[in-house]
Design a protein around this motif. Structure first.
Motif, PDB file in Angstrom:
ATOM      1  N   PHE A 114       0.619  -1.292  -0.064  1.00  0.00           N
ATOM      2  CA  PHE A 114      -0.052   0.081  -0.107  1.00  0.00           C
ATOM      3  C   PHE A 114       0.796   1.257   0.073  1.00  0.00           C
ATOM      4  O   PHE A 114       0.726   2.182  -0.581  1.00  0.00           O
ATOM      5  CB  PHE A 114      -0.739   0.011   1.272  1.00  0.00           C
ATOM      6  CG  PHE A 114      -1.710   0.952   1.425  1.00  0.00           C
ATOM      7  CD1 PHE A 114      -3.021   1.303   0.449  1.00  0.00           C
ATOM      8  CD2 PHE A 114      -1.525   2.513   1.932  1.00  0.00           C
ATOM      9  CE1 PHE A 114      -3.737   2.314   0.688  1.00  0.00           C
ATOM     10  CE2 PHE A 114      -2.189   3.579   2.081  1.00  0.00           C
ATOM     11  CZ  PHE A 114      -3.330   3.409   1.500  1.00  0.00           C
ATOM     12  N   GLU A 115       1.835   1.190   0.768  1.00  0.00           N
ATOM     13  CA  GLU A 115       2.689   2.377   0.947  1.00  0.00           C
ATOM     14  C   GLU A 115       3.463   2.750  -0.366  1.00  0.00           C
ATOM     15  O   GLU A 115       3.505   4.142  -0.873  1.00  0.00           O
ATOM     16  CB  GLU A 115       3.706   2.228   2.199  1.00  0.00           C
ATOM     17  CG  GLU A 115       3.107   2.207   3.445  1.00  0.00           C
ATOM     18  CD  GLU A 115       1.914   3.615   3.922  1.00  0.00           C
ATOM     19  OE1 GLU A 115       2.188   4.520   3.148  1.00  0.00           O
ATOM     20  OE2 GLU A 115       1.550   3.353   4.838  1.00  0.00           O
ATOM     21  N   VAL A 292      10.941  16.444   2.112  1.00  0.00           N
ATOM     22  CA  VAL A 292      10.951  15.541   1.064  1.00  0.00           C
ATOM     23  C   VAL A 292      10.249  14.428   1.463  1.00  0.00           C
ATOM     24  O   VAL A 292      10.517  13.569   2.211  1.00  0.00           O
ATOM     25  CB  VAL A 292      12.303  15.262   0.277  1.00  0.00           C
ATOM     26  CG1 VAL A 292      11.689  14.444  -1.154  1.00  0.00           C
ATOM     27  CG2 VAL A 292      13.015  16.323  -0.108  1.00  0.00           C
ATOM     28  N   GLU A 293       9.168  13.618   0.544  1.00  0.00           N
ATOM     29  CA  GLU A 293       8.273  12.609   1.085  1.00  0.00           C
ATOM     30  C   GLU A 293       9.214  11.339   0.811  1.00  0.00           C
ATOM     31  O   GLU A 293       9.903  11.261  -0.365  1.00  0.00           O
ATOM     32  CB  GLU A 293       6.964  12.766   0.060  1.00  0.00           C
ATOM     33  CG  GLU A 293       6.113  13.462   0.820  1.00  0.00           C
ATOM     34  CD  GLU A 293       5.259  12.601   1.884  1.00  0.00           C
ATOM     35  OE1 GLU A 293       5.630  11.410   2.430  1.00  0.00           O
ATOM     36  OE2 GLU A 293       4.325  13.142   2.607  1.00  0.00           O
ATOM     37  N   ILE A 294       9.374  10.486   1.714  1.00  0.00           N
ATOM     38  CA  ILE A 294      10.201   9.355   1.214  1.00  0.00           C
ATOM     39  C   ILE A 294       9.472   8.066   2.011  1.00  0.00           C
ATOM     40  O   ILE A 294       8.441   8.223   2.788  1.00  0.00           O
ATOM     41  CB  ILE A 294      11.566   9.262   1.787  1.00  0.00           C
ATOM     42  CG1 ILE A 294      11.679   9.336   3.361  1.00  0.00           C
ATOM     43  CG2 ILE A 294      12.269  10.415   1.158  1.00  0.00           C
ATOM     44  CD1 ILE A 294      12.989   8.943   3.741  1.00  0.00           C
ATOM     45  N   SER A 302      10.662  -3.479   6.160  1.00  0.00           N
ATOM     46  CA  SER A 302       9.064  -2.867   6.065  1.00  0.00           C
ATOM     47  C   SER A 302       9.670  -1.169   5.522  1.00  0.00           C
ATOM     48  O   SER A 302      10.570  -0.869   5.685  1.00  0.00           O
ATOM     49  CB  SER A 302       8.402  -2.877   7.192  1.00  0.00           C
ATOM     50  OG  SER A 302       9.376  -2.385   8.405  1.00  0.00           O
ATOM     51  N   LEU A 303       8.314  -0.699   5.346  1.00  0.00           N
ATOM     52  CA  LEU A 303       8.610   0.582   4.947  1.00  0.00           C
ATOM     53  C   LEU A 303       7.756   1.638   5.567  1.00  0.00           C
ATOM     54  O   LEU A 303       6.493   1.453   6.057  1.00  0.00           O
ATOM     55  CB  LEU A 303       7.971   0.993   3.384  1.00  0.00           C
ATOM     56  CG  LEU A 303       8.893  -0.015   2.249  1.00  0.00           C
ATOM     57  CD1 LEU A 303       8.397   0.080   1.001  1.00  0.00           C
ATOM     58  CD2 LEU A 303      10.430   0.651   2.390  1.00  0.00           C
ATOM     59  N   THR A 304       8.403   2.897   6.140  1.00  0.00           N
ATOM     60  CA  THR A 304       7.746   3.956   6.771  1.00  0.00           C
ATOM     61  C   THR A 304       7.654   5.039   6.229  1.00  0.00           C
ATOM     62  O   THR A 304       8.597   5.567   5.838  1.00  0.00           O
ATOM     63  CB  THR A 304       8.297   3.930   8.159  1.00  0.00           C
ATOM     64  OG1 THR A 304       8.413   2.600   8.967  1.00  0.00           O
ATOM     65  CG2 THR A 304       7.448   5.028   9.130  1.00  0.00           C
ATOM     66  N   LEU A 360      16.419   3.920   1.857  1.00  0.00           N
ATOM     67  CA  LEU A 360      14.910   4.755   1.393  1.00  0.00           C
ATOM     68  C   LEU A 360      14.464   4.291   0.055  1.00  0.00           C
ATOM     69  O   LEU A 360      15.133   4.160  -0.763  1.00  0.00           O
ATOM     70  CB  LEU A 360      15.200   6.245   1.811  1.00  0.00           C
ATOM     71  CG  LEU A 360      16.374   7.171   0.743  1.00  0.00           C
ATOM     72  CD1 LEU A 360      15.340   7.725  -0.576  1.00  0.00           C
ATOM     73  CD2 LEU A 360      16.732   8.008   1.198  1.00  0.00           C
ATOM     74  N   MET A 361      13.193   4.775  -0.099  1.00  0.00           N
ATOM     75  CA  MET A 361      12.475   4.663  -1.426  1.00  0.00           C
ATOM     76  C   MET A 361      11.888   6.018  -1.632  1.00  0.00           C
ATOM     77  O   MET A 361      11.302   6.443  -0.451  1.00  0.00           O
ATOM     78  CB  MET A 361      11.764   3.629  -1.639  1.00  0.00           C
ATOM     79  CG  MET A 361      10.880   3.708  -2.815  1.00  0.00           C
ATOM     80  SD  MET A 361       9.376   2.509  -2.943  1.00  0.00           S
ATOM     81  CE  MET A 361       8.501   3.476  -4.427  1.00  0.00           C
TER      82      MET A 361
END
Length: 497
Positions: A114-115, A292-294, A302-304, A360-361
């Motif tokens: 989802f993220e 900046v959105e990351i 996992s991604l936060t 990061l992504m």
């Protein structure tokens, strides 16, 4: 800039390329790039097991059994939701403009999927090319003057309620102005009954502003050279005074016995220069923060979602309620290497002293790299095989990436909070008209940024000119003193003869 050729990295890059080829062939797409893929199910009459592929522009699903594939353009999505169900468990619901709805479930990593999907939907990846180099790109960190902070002014945040009220009020006023003709502002724009927007004028304004700023940069560099020249003149004048002191000592010994005795018991003063001074001109600006959105990649992969914040002396990760994430703050001089991963929009920041890397992504990978390079010129840049190559190290990239509207949105972590001129139009306005207005917004923001730079440059020039005038007055006084001393010395020598 280097390219990593480690066998394990090359193997991963080849697998990513194979995925891209598979998706483009299977779903008949052109040059799409796979960001991530997951096993899941698509709710139809019954749950259909398969795999979903998330690319820059599409969500693609192919069933494990059967041939009914699905291709969903991200631009057609109006809402994304996380839901729960008895059969499919944790789901992702996708709502499209035409009213269609898709439900994906049975994820092993639903929140991560989802993220990634939400981030790409809100922030489509894009890259900026500066060619030929603009005047802004010449103002590198190695220039003779030093910019203490990023060159883009801080944008104030906009309140949703007030901006929506402003849009409604503006629309009503514009529609009333055209009521006599029975046209809304959008109709008037489309039919040419009001002046069309001249984007050429805004682009010319950008070019002129950049050229004027470059003139200011050239003036600062010329003042730096001039300051060094004045320093050399001042040193030479002091050397003349030192020679005159030595001459006075010799003549004093010749004129009287007491003078000769005084020379014996006293030491001769030697000229000691002050050394070369650093005349770098600093352009002071108010401390600025860039957000900046990351998606922060944690130790368990996992991604936060969070904000990567660039401040004057350090950078770090903050939650959307402005709380620093523990252990996620570093100084710029602690950076050793920036690595662009083979997996698209993924990046590693590696630090000195073998400190844990920061993963990061982000859709703003070029902007992040550019900011870090501008603030830490010694950082090494490496690209894994098949990773996207892009330009960096240019103030022009910062200006074009983090314009006013985008920055106001990034500050809030929501692109919908930024009020664009195009948002004042009704839903019936054409995409072409919206694109024109958005481009003009960006051009005007660049002009605003350059004007802010010019203010700092003008202040720096004024301060340096005043300092040089004071130094010149001092040097002129010392030259006059040297002339008078030489006249007195000549008179003393005439008396001795």
């Amino acid at each position: 800039m280097t390219e990593i050729n480690d066998p394990s990295v090359v193997s991963k890059a080849e697998k990513m390329k194979a995925k891209n080829d598979y998706v483009n062939t299977t779903f008949r797409l052109n040059d799409e790039v796979v960001v991530q893929d997951y096993h899941c199910s698509l709710k139809r009459t019954f749950g259909t097991q398969g795999r979903v592929w998330i690319t820059y522009n599409y969500i693609c699903f192919i069933p494990t059994l059967g041939s009914q594939i699905e291709v969903i353009p991200l631009k057609n999505i109006v809402r994304l939701d996380k839901t729960s169900g008895l059969i499919f468990g944790s789901n992702i619901e996708i709502h499209l403009q035409n009213g269609a709805q898709y439900t994906f479930g049975s994820f092993m990593h639903r929140d991560e999927a989802f993220e990634v999907l939400y981030h790409l939907w809100k922030h489509p990846p894009s890259y900026i090319e500066i060619a030929p180099p603009t005047p802004a790109s010449n103002a590198t960190p190695n220039s003779q003057f030093n910019m203490n902070n990023s060159s883009i002014p801080q944008a104030s945040n906009l309140n949703n309620n007030s901006s929506q009220g402003f849009r409604r009020a503006t629309k009503n006023a514009n529609n009333q102005n055209n009521q006599a003709n029975g046209l809304s502002i959008d109709d008037a724009l489309e039919m040419g009954q009001v002046n069309r927007i001249n984007t050429n004028a805004s682009r010319e304004a950008v070019q002129i502003a950049l050229e004027v700023r470059q003139m200011g940069v050239d003036a600062l560099n010329e003042l730096t050279n001039q300051a060094e020249m004045i320093d050399r003149i001042e040193v030479n004048v002091e050397k003349i005074h030192a020679n005159l002191d030595r001459g006075d000592r010799y003549m004093r010994g010749i004129e009287t016995v007491g003078g000769a005795f005084k020379n014996i018991v006293s030491k001769q003063k030697l000229f000691v220069g002050s050394g070369q001074q650093d005349r770098t001109i600093s352009v002071e600006r108010k401390p600025e923060v860039v957000n900046v959105e990351i998606l922060l990649k944690n130790a368990d992969d996992s991604l936060t979602p969070c904000l990567l914040r660039f401040s004057e002396n350090e950078f770090g990760c903050f939650t959307h309620d402005n709380q620093l994430i523990k252990g996620c703050s570093w100084s710029y001089d602690f950076i050793e290497q920036l690595v662009m991963r083979s997996r698209p929009q993924h990046m590693d920041i590696r630090f000195k002293q073998n400190a844990p890397r920061f993963r990061l992504m982000s859709a703003f990978l070029q902007g992040i790299t550019n900011e870090l390079v501008l603030r830490c010129p010694d950082a090494k840049i490496a690209f894994e095989p098949n990773s996207k190559k892009f330009q960096f190290g240019s103030f022009a990239i910062s200006e074009k990436t983090f314009n006013l509207s985008a920055r106001a949105a990034l500050m809030n972590g929501n692109s919908e909070t930024a009020t664009k001129t195009s948002s004042l139009l009704s839903d019936n306005a054409s995409p072409e008209m919206r694109a024109i207005l958005d481009q003009q917004d960006k051009d005007l923001q660049i002009v605003s940024s350059v004007v802010s730079d010019l203010s700092g440059i003008t202040t720096a020039i004024g301060t340096e000119v005043r300092r040089q005038n004071e130094q010149l007055d001092k040097v002129t006084g010392r030259v006059d003193e040297a002339n008078n001393r030489m006249l007195r010395s000549n008179q003393r020598m005439n008396n001795l003869s």
